[in-house]
Design an enzyme around this catalytic site. Sequence first.
Site, PDB file in Angstrom:
ATOM      1  N   ASP A  30       0.857  -1.189   0.000  1.00  0.00           N
ATOM      2  CA  ASP A  30       0.000   0.000   0.000  1.00  0.00           C
ATOM      3  C   ASP A  30       0.889   1.233   0.000  1.00  0.00           C
ATOM      4  OD1 ASP A  30      -3.259   0.225   0.667  1.00  0.00           O
ATOM      5  OD2 ASP A  30      -2.107   2.076   0.897  1.00  0.00           O
ATOM      6  N   LYS A  35      -0.765   3.372   6.919  1.00  0.00           N
ATOM      7  CA  LYS A  35      -1.514   2.114   6.933  1.00  0.00           C
ATOM      8  C   LYS A  35      -0.547   0.928   7.047  1.00  0.00           C
ATOM      9  CE  LYS A  35      -5.594   1.535   4.576  1.00  0.00           C
ATOM     10  NZ  LYS A  35      -6.489   1.296   3.426  1.00  0.00           N
ATOM     11  N   GLU A 153     -13.953  -9.070  -7.968  1.00  0.00           N
ATOM     12  CA  GLU A 153     -14.206  -9.528  -6.595  1.00  0.00           C
ATOM     13  C   GLU A 153     -15.674  -9.295  -6.238  1.00  0.00           C
ATOM     14  OE1 GLU A 153     -12.432 -11.343  -4.407  1.00  0.00           O
ATOM     15  OE2 GLU A 153     -14.452 -11.258  -3.588  1.00  0.00           O
ATOM     16  N   LYS A 206     -18.946  -8.117 -13.539  1.00  0.00           N
ATOM     17  CA  LYS A 206     -18.951  -7.397 -12.256  1.00  0.00           C
ATOM     18  C   LYS A 206     -19.968  -6.253 -12.261  1.00  0.00           C
ATOM     19  CE  LYS A 206     -17.855  -5.958  -8.268  1.00  0.00           C
ATOM     20  NZ  LYS A 206     -18.245  -6.666  -7.055  1.00  0.00           N
ATOM     21  N   PHE A 251     -31.523 -10.021  -1.142  1.00  0.00           N
ATOM     22  CA  PHE A 251     -31.542  -8.658  -1.691  1.00  0.00           C
ATOM     23  C   PHE A 251     -32.948  -8.168  -2.022  1.00  0.00           C
ATOM     24  CE2 PHE A 251     -27.289  -6.869  -1.949  1.00  0.00           C
ATOM     25  CZ  PHE A 251     -26.636  -7.902  -1.302  1.00  0.00           C
ATOM     26  N   LEU A 252     -33.930  -8.702  -1.278  1.00  0.00           N
ATOM     27  CA  LEU A 252     -35.299  -8.186  -1.376  1.00  0.00           C
ATOM     28  C   LEU A 252     -35.711  -7.602  -0.016  1.00  0.00           C
ATOM     29  CD1 LEU A 252     -37.182 -10.840  -3.558  1.00  0.00           C
ATOM     30  CD2 LEU A 252     -36.403  -8.569  -4.241  1.00  0.00           C
ATOM     31  N   ALA A 254     -36.589  -4.448   1.895  1.00  0.00           N
ATOM     32  CA  ALA A 254     -36.920  -3.037   1.686  1.00  0.00           C
ATOM     33  C   ALA A 254     -36.262  -2.202   2.783  1.00  0.00           C
ATOM     34  CB  ALA A 254     -38.429  -2.866   1.715  1.00  0.00           C
ATOM     35  N   CYS A 262     -19.741   0.984  -3.140  1.00  0.00           N
ATOM     36  CA  CYS A 262     -19.766   0.275  -4.423  1.00  0.00           C
ATOM     37  C   CYS A 262     -21.046   0.443  -5.228  1.00  0.00           C
ATOM     38  CB  CYS A 262     -19.441  -1.186  -4.189  1.00  0.00           C
ATOM     39  SG  CYS A 262     -17.722  -1.360  -3.682  1.00  0.00           S
ATOM     40  N   LYS A 322     -24.150  -0.250   6.245  1.00  0.00           N
ATOM     41  CA  LYS A 322     -24.886  -1.501   6.491  1.00  0.00           C
ATOM     42  C   LYS A 322     -24.375  -2.068   7.800  1.00  0.00           C
ATOM     43  CE  LYS A 322     -23.143  -5.294   4.458  1.00  0.00           C
ATOM     44  NZ  LYS A 322     -22.670  -6.245   3.435  1.00  0.00           N
TER      45      LYS A 322
HETATM   46  P1  NAD Z   1     -10.039   0.910  -0.306  1.00  0.00           P
HETATM   47  O1  NAD Z   1     -10.074   2.375  -0.460  1.00  0.00           O
HETATM   48  O2  NAD Z   1     -10.517   0.296   0.983  1.00  0.00           O
HETATM   49  O3  NAD Z   1      -8.541   0.378  -0.522  1.00  0.00           O
HETATM   50  C1  NAD Z   1      -7.735   0.750  -1.602  1.00  0.00           C
HETATM   51  C2  NAD Z   1      -6.294   0.856  -1.117  1.00  0.00           C
HETATM   52  O4  NAD Z   1      -5.457   1.117  -2.248  1.00  0.00           O
HETATM   53  C3  NAD Z   1      -6.045   1.999  -0.139  1.00  0.00           C
HETATM   54  O5  NAD Z   1      -5.492   1.472   1.053  1.00  0.00           O
HETATM   55  C4  NAD Z   1      -5.064   2.914  -0.870  1.00  0.00           C
HETATM   56  O6  NAD Z   1      -4.125   3.533   0.012  1.00  0.00           O
HETATM   57  C5  NAD Z   1      -4.378   1.950  -1.804  1.00  0.00           C
HETATM   58  N1  NAD Z   1      -3.725   2.541  -2.963  1.00  0.00           N
HETATM   59  C6  NAD Z   1      -4.152   3.540  -3.785  1.00  0.00           C
HETATM   60  N2  NAD Z   1      -3.254   3.788  -4.755  1.00  0.00           N
HETATM   61  C7  NAD Z   1      -2.225   2.926  -4.556  1.00  0.00           C
HETATM   62  C8  NAD Z   1      -0.991   2.704  -5.213  1.00  0.00           C
HETATM   63  N3  NAD Z   1      -0.623   3.408  -6.290  1.00  0.00           N
HETATM   64  N4  NAD Z   1      -0.166   1.755  -4.727  1.00  0.00           N
HETATM   65  C9  NAD Z   1      -0.499   1.029  -3.632  1.00  0.00           C
HETATM   66  N5  NAD Z   1      -1.669   1.206  -2.972  1.00  0.00           N
HETATM   67  C10 NAD Z   1      -2.515   2.139  -3.423  1.00  0.00           C
HETATM   68  O7  NAD Z   1     -10.850   0.309  -1.535  1.00  0.00           O
HETATM   69  P2  NAD Z   1     -11.644  -1.080  -1.603  1.00  0.00           P
HETATM   70  O8  NAD Z   1     -12.975  -0.927  -0.941  1.00  0.00           O
HETATM   71  O9  NAD Z   1     -10.756  -2.178  -1.181  1.00  0.00           O
HETATM   72  O10 NAD Z   1     -11.946  -1.167  -3.178  1.00  0.00           O
HETATM   73  C11 NAD Z   1     -10.932  -1.447  -4.110  1.00  0.00           C
HETATM   74  C12 NAD Z   1     -11.571  -1.863  -5.428  1.00  0.00           C
HETATM   75  O11 NAD Z   1     -12.313  -3.079  -5.230  1.00  0.00           O
HETATM   76  C13 NAD Z   1     -12.579  -0.873  -5.996  1.00  0.00           C
HETATM   77  O12 NAD Z   1     -12.522  -0.927  -7.382  1.00  0.00           O
HETATM   78  C14 NAD Z   1     -13.922  -1.425  -5.525  1.00  0.00           C
HETATM   79  O13 NAD Z   1     -14.993  -1.043  -6.365  1.00  0.00           O
HETATM   80  C15 NAD Z   1     -13.672  -2.910  -5.622  1.00  0.00           C
HETATM   81  N6  NAD Z   1     -14.507  -3.732  -4.733  1.00  0.00           N
HETATM   82  C16 NAD Z   1     -14.750  -3.335  -3.449  1.00  0.00           C
HETATM   83  C17 NAD Z   1     -15.506  -4.144  -2.599  1.00  0.00           C
HETATM   84  C18 NAD Z   1     -15.829  -3.716  -1.200  1.00  0.00           C
HETATM   85  O14 NAD Z   1     -16.719  -4.303  -0.603  1.00  0.00           O
HETATM   86  N7  NAD Z   1     -15.178  -2.724  -0.627  1.00  0.00           N
HETATM   87  C19 NAD Z   1     -15.974  -5.376  -3.069  1.00  0.00           C
HETATM   88  C20 NAD Z   1     -15.682  -5.765  -4.385  1.00  0.00           C
HETATM   89  C21 NAD Z   1     -14.944  -4.930  -5.199  1.00  0.00           C
HETATM   90  C1  UGA Z   2     -21.912  -5.199  -2.611  1.00  0.00           C
HETATM   91  C2  UGA Z   2     -22.198  -6.564  -3.267  1.00  0.00           C
HETATM   92  O1  UGA Z   2     -23.166  -7.263  -2.483  1.00  0.00           O
HETATM   93  C3  UGA Z   2     -20.927  -7.400  -3.361  1.00  0.00           C
HETATM   94  O2  UGA Z   2     -21.199  -8.622  -4.025  1.00  0.00           O
HETATM   95  C4  UGA Z   2     -19.890  -6.613  -4.153  1.00  0.00           C
HETATM   96  O3  UGA Z   2     -18.671  -7.310  -4.208  1.00  0.00           O
HETATM   97  C5  UGA Z   2     -19.659  -5.263  -3.481  1.00  0.00           C
HETATM   98  O4  UGA Z   2     -20.917  -4.533  -3.377  1.00  0.00           O
HETATM   99  C6  UGA Z   2     -18.734  -4.397  -4.284  1.00  0.00           C
HETATM  100  O5  UGA Z   2     -18.671  -4.505  -5.473  1.00  0.00           O
HETATM  101  O6  UGA Z   2     -18.092  -3.607  -3.627  1.00  0.00           O
HETATM  102  P1  UGA Z   2     -21.506  -4.323  -0.123  1.00  0.00           P
HETATM  103  O7  UGA Z   2     -21.586  -2.967  -0.737  1.00  0.00           O
HETATM  104  O8  UGA Z   2     -20.381  -4.629   0.787  1.00  0.00           O
HETATM  105  O9  UGA Z   2     -21.448  -5.443  -1.288  1.00  0.00           O
HETATM  106  O10 UGA Z   2     -22.828  -4.591   0.706  1.00  0.00           O
HETATM  107  P2  UGA Z   2     -24.284  -5.176   0.372  1.00  0.00           P
HETATM  108  O11 UGA Z   2     -24.589  -6.206   1.376  1.00  0.00           O
HETATM  109  O12 UGA Z   2     -24.453  -5.534  -1.037  1.00  0.00           O
HETATM  110  O13 UGA Z   2     -25.196  -3.901   0.692  1.00  0.00           O
HETATM  111  C7  UGA Z   2     -25.163  -2.747  -0.132  1.00  0.00           C
HETATM  112  C8  UGA Z   2     -26.257  -1.794   0.287  1.00  0.00           C
HETATM  113  O14 UGA Z   2     -27.549  -2.314  -0.058  1.00  0.00           O
HETATM  114  C9  UGA Z   2     -26.319  -1.506   1.780  1.00  0.00           C
HETATM  115  O15 UGA Z   2     -26.579  -0.135   1.964  1.00  0.00           O
HETATM  116  C10 UGA Z   2     -27.486  -2.330   2.283  1.00  0.00           C
HETATM  117  O16 UGA Z   2     -28.106  -1.749   3.391  1.00  0.00           O
HETATM  118  C11 UGA Z   2     -28.401  -2.299   1.069  1.00  0.00           C
HETATM  119  N1  UGA Z   2     -29.313  -3.474   0.972  1.00  0.00           N
HETATM  120  C12 UGA Z   2     -28.809  -4.719   0.767  1.00  0.00           C
HETATM  121  C13 UGA Z   2     -30.688  -3.288   1.019  1.00  0.00           C
HETATM  122  O17 UGA Z   2     -31.181  -2.155   1.187  1.00  0.00           O
HETATM  123  N2  UGA Z   2     -31.515  -4.377   0.884  1.00  0.00           N
HETATM  124  C14 UGA Z   2     -31.031  -5.630   0.687  1.00  0.00           C
HETATM  125  O18 UGA Z   2     -31.846  -6.578   0.562  1.00  0.00           O
HETATM  126  C15 UGA Z   2     -29.643  -5.800   0.627  1.00  0.00           C
END
Ligand code: NAD
Ligand code: UGA
Length: 434
Positions: A30, A35, A153, A206, A251-252, A254, A262, A322
């Site tokens: 990172d 961090k 992911e 995705k 995911f139903l 309300a 995301c 959430k």
């Molecule tokens: P995040 O902000 O929690 O983490 C990203 C990290 O990348 C940070 O710690 C940041 O300091 C680091 N970073 C940025 N530029 C960098 C660089 N040049 N070199 C090294 N580190 C660097 O983000 P996240 O929630 O983990 O999301 C990352 C990606 O995954 C996004 O595209 C998001 O849409 C996707 N994603 C997120 C989730 C989720 O639930 N959070 C789930 C699926 C996919």
């Molecule tokens: C969501 C997807 O569920 C993951 O599969 C995906 O990887 C991720 O986004 C991503 O791409 O980052 P997340 O955002 O962590 O995951 O949480 P969810 O459980 O999906 O909830 C998202 C939002 O929808 C929350 O605000 C939650 O309160 C709301 N929600 C969820 C509802 O209002 N109703 C539902 O039935 C489910």
Amino acid sequence: MKLTLIGTGYVGLVTGACFAEVGHNVLCVDNNKDKVSLLKAGKIPIYEPGLEDLVKNNVAAGRLAFTDSTAKGVEHGEVVFIAVPTPPQSDGSVDLTYIEAVAREIAQSLKPGHYRVIVDKSTVPVKTGEKVADTINRYSQKGCEFDVVSNPEFLREGCAIADLMQPDRIVIGSRSQRATDIMKAIYEPFHSPTYITDINSAELIKHAANSFLALKISYINAVAAICDAAGANVDEVADGMGADKRIGRAFLNAGLGYGGSCFPKDIKAFIHIAEELGTPFHLLKEVEKINAGQLDRFIQKIKNKLWVLKNKTLGVLGLAFKGDTDDIRNSVAIELCHRLLNEGASLRVTDPQALEKARPELGEANITYCPDTCDVFNNVEAVIVATEWKHFRNLPWKTLKEKMIAPIVFDGRNLLDYRSLREMGYDYTGIGRP
Ligand code: NAD
Ligand code: UGA
């Protein structure tokens, strides 16, 4: 196998720890030095159930380490995962500067004779893989061998470890058999159905999956509005619909609508991607519109009951986007607090994990932060459930009623057992509940 994760956030850290747990040797990179220092000191910068132990055990076993050097990361891992942010820009398109910067840094660290698989795990627009490959080609020395793979992911915050350890599916977008075989070997210990696709399709899976899940939420929220008008019960409608395997109950639920880091950004991005490709996705604009309307309708319900909010004190249960997370990015609960404060209300707020993260966001004016959930009820005109933390269900509701000016509850997540609350004497309002 020796693996590297670049970006040690929600996705990078949890994925890195799970890869280490199944026996891989993982280096997490990172560029945020604070961090990395925290992680090296054994501290976990985010709250995710089970993560602290998982990280500690794997660090102790010598399978998980941290660095701020991309060069070290590229040297370590024969597979280098990119898990950096892909935030939205004001027009809804994805800001790809983090991805581009990492692609360049990787290119400059590649060495001839050291084949590397560069895997995009961040959520990116279709065709990003091609751009990453072009960028690496442009900035690397001659003779460096690499392949680019898309491996989106699907983890959810709050249950990320279970989602990673027992995934519904793994998607590998690849055009190289050599890279595909390596990816399959990485995921072999997870025993999951695996879909091998081309890179563009993997990237699309995705955005299409997240948009469909958001669509389900907006669909049930629109049904909830009809239930409100008709005096029906949206939970029972969702159960009846969801029992059909073709629909499914997940995911139903309300509520106040989807938030988080995301769904809001990914739906916007997919709308923008479709528009750019000349195939506008009008349905998703409606999904967004319904989602935005949920909070308006909820606040109207509060006003209908309490009339003027100015100078009234309200309790708010939940600030995270959430339950089971401390993440407040795009939290509807935080937006609700801002809207109530703007109406002139004072708030008493709590959250089991996100209270301190919310403080800089909400400030100190007219707001009392309550580490003890029960203190939220002191002399308030009503209590609002804004986040679906299960913990709120099990509060001593019977006795808490006595602390309030009037026993009024607005349940923005249909979390509580409304029949028993009403028996206790509460005036209960939910979403699409009679
Ligand atoms: P995040 O902000 O929690 O983490 C990203 C990290 O990348 C940070 O710690 C940041 O300091 C680091 N970073 C940025 N530029 C960098 C660089 N040049 N070199 C090294 N580190 C660097 O983000 P996240 O929630 O983990 O999301 C990352 C990606 O995954 C996004 O595209 C998001 O849409 C996707 N994603 C997120 C989730 C989720 O639930 N959070 C789930 C699926 C996919
Ligand atoms: C969501 C997807 O569920 C993951 O599969 C995906 O990887 C991720 O986004 C991503 O791409 O980052 P997340 O955002 O962590 O995951 O949480 P969810 O459980 O999906 O909830 C998202 C939002 O929808 C929350 O605000 C939650 O309160 C709301 N929600 C969820 C509802 O209002 N109703 C539902 O039935 C489910």
